[in-house]
Design a protein around this motif. Structure first.
Motif, PDB file in Angstrom:
ATOM      1  N   ASP A   3       2.031  25.985  56.828  1.00 49.72           N
ATOM      2  CA  ASP A   3       1.507  24.639  57.059  1.00 49.72           C
ATOM      3  C   ASP A   3       0.628  24.181  55.898  1.00 49.72           C
ATOM      4  O   ASP A   3       0.815  23.085  55.348  1.00 49.72           O
ATOM      5  CB  ASP A   3       0.709  24.618  58.370  1.00 49.72           C
ATOM      6  N   CYS A   4      -0.323  24.998  55.524  1.00 50.88           N
ATOM      7  CA  CYS A   4      -1.238  24.611  54.443  1.00 50.88           C
ATOM      8  C   CYS A   4      -0.526  24.565  53.095  1.00 50.88           C
ATOM      9  O   CYS A   4      -0.860  23.752  52.236  1.00 50.88           O
ATOM     10  CB  CYS A   4      -2.437  25.553  54.394  1.00 50.88           C
ATOM     11  N   ARG A   5       0.480  25.427  52.921  1.00 48.54           N
ATOM     12  CA  ARG A   5       1.246  25.399  51.679  1.00 48.54           C
ATOM     13  C   ARG A   5       2.007  24.080  51.551  1.00 48.54           C
ATOM     14  O   ARG A   5       2.060  23.474  50.476  1.00 48.54           O
ATOM     15  CB  ARG A   5       2.206  26.581  51.615  1.00 48.54           C
ATOM     16  N   ALA A   6       2.565  23.602  52.667  1.00 51.73           N
ATOM     17  CA  ALA A   6       3.281  22.317  52.636  1.00 51.73           C
ATOM     18  C   ALA A   6       2.329  21.163  52.368  1.00 51.73           C
ATOM     19  O   ALA A   6       2.643  20.251  51.592  1.00 51.73           O
ATOM     20  CB  ALA A   6       4.006  22.105  53.962  1.00 51.73           C
ATOM     21  N   ARG A   7       1.147  21.205  52.981  1.00 51.19           N
ATOM     22  CA  ARG A   7       0.170  20.137  52.753  1.00 51.19           C
ATOM     23  C   ARG A   7      -0.316  20.151  51.310  1.00 51.19           C
ATOM     24  O   ARG A   7      -0.508  19.094  50.693  1.00 51.19           O
ATOM     25  CB  ARG A   7      -1.000  20.283  53.720  1.00 51.19           C
ATOM     26  N   LEU A   8      -0.510  21.348  50.748  1.00 54.66           N
ATOM     27  CA  LEU A   8      -0.937  21.445  49.359  1.00 54.66           C
ATOM     28  C   LEU A   8       0.116  20.855  48.426  1.00 54.66           C
ATOM     29  O   LEU A   8      -0.216  20.162  47.450  1.00 54.66           O
ATOM     30  CB  LEU A   8      -1.215  22.902  48.987  1.00 54.66           C
ATOM     31  N   THR A   9       1.382  21.104  48.713  1.00 56.23           N
ATOM     32  CA  THR A   9       2.458  20.549  47.898  1.00 56.23           C
ATOM     33  C   THR A   9       2.396  19.026  47.890  1.00 56.23           C
ATOM     34  O   THR A   9       2.616  18.381  46.855  1.00 56.23           O
ATOM     35  CB  THR A   9       3.821  21.024  48.423  1.00 56.23           C
ATOM     36  N   GLU A  10       2.087  18.429  49.039  1.00 59.34           N
ATOM     37  CA  GLU A  10       1.959  16.977  49.116  1.00 59.34           C
ATOM     38  C   GLU A  10       0.801  16.479  48.253  1.00 59.34           C
ATOM     39  O   GLU A  10       0.929  15.471  47.550  1.00 59.34           O
ATOM     40  CB  GLU A  10       1.757  16.549  50.570  1.00 59.34           C
ATOM     41  N   PHE A  11      -0.331  17.165  48.316  1.00 57.85           N
ATOM     42  CA  PHE A  11      -1.481  16.757  47.502  1.00 57.85           C
ATOM     43  C   PHE A  11      -1.189  16.930  46.013  1.00 57.85           C
ATOM     44  O   PHE A  11      -1.605  16.105  45.186  1.00 57.85           O
ATOM     45  CB  PHE A  11      -2.726  17.546  47.898  1.00 57.85           C
ATOM     46  N   ASP A  12      -0.466  18.004  45.667  1.00 58.33           N
ATOM     47  CA  ASP A  12      -0.081  18.198  44.268  1.00 58.33           C
ATOM     48  C   ASP A  12       0.795  17.046  43.788  1.00 58.33           C
ATOM     49  O   ASP A  12       0.650  16.554  42.665  1.00 58.33           O
ATOM     50  CB  ASP A  12       0.684  19.518  44.106  1.00 58.33           C
TER      51      ASP A  12
END
Length: 221
Positions: free
Chosen positions: A39-48
């Protein structure tokens, strides 16, 4: 073994990690958690992705003619640093306890950790990071508690093995607790298996009893 993760990083921490503005100690915790949490990895990808768009939309800055030469020379003169980048931590072939971002600092898995006793059966190992925050591995025997304390800043605690409970909830393997000045608590490791955590702080803890207060300068907590 895949664990269900119920406690995640805040958007502010993920955005700070993506933007490169967090202290190194917090970067280690964020990278370790993201390596475990889809979950957090997917959210981080969005912020990147958003950050990349912002950079692409920005104007160009004037640079000195020798900027590239001086930058390459500076990079060549730097010693290799431990890699806390989450993108280097996404392989799960090795079933060890420590995620790759932590192993880069320790030099291996748990058998490479240089533990130091801090009292009550608890052990710690402080990782070498920049001075504006600190991060340490904690080994808390099953059924044992750490001293009750408050916070003068932010504390991030990532569970790597076992689980603990405090006044707010239960935190199992992969979970992260984000504590601030509003929280006073006493984490207690659950019975059955020793609890191993990674904890980062940007200010000293505020212990409520005298003995931990006296030992605090020596333990660097």
């Amino acid at each position: 073994m895949k664990h269900e993760i119920n406690h995640h990083l805040t958007d502010a921490l993920l955005m700070g990690y993506s933007a490169g503005i967090l202290p190194e100690a917090f970067n280690v915790v964020v990278a370790a958690h993201v390596s475990l949490c889809d979950d957090c990895r997917a959210r981080l990808t969005e912020f990147d992705a958003v950050g990349g768009e912002v950079v692409a939309m920005g104007g160009t800055a004037k640079m000195d003619p020798d900027s590239l030469t001086r930058t390459l020379a500076a990079i060549a003169g730097e010693p290799p640093a431990p890699d806390a980048d989450v993108h280097a931590a996404r392989t799960h072939a090795d079933p060890g306890v420590l995620p790759q971002p932590i192993r880069d600092y320790v030099g291996g898995d748990l058998d490479a950790v240089k533990w130091r006793r801090v009292g009550g059966g608890v052990r710690q190992a402080i990782l070498p990071t920049s001075a504006n925050a600190s991060v340490r591995l904690l080994h808390i025997p099953a059924g044992c508690a750490v001293p009750d304390h408050g916070h003068a800043g932010t504390e991030l605690t990532l569970v790597l093995q076992g689980a603990f409970r405090d006044e707010t909830d239960r935190f199992g393997t992969g979970d992260i607790e984000v504590a601030n000045e509003d929280l006073d608590h006493q984490p207690v490791a659950e019975d059955g298996i020793d609890c191993i955590c990674l904890a980062a702080t940007d200010a000293p803890l505020k212990f409520n009893s005298m003995l931990p207060k006296l030992a605090q300068p020596f333990l660097r907590i």
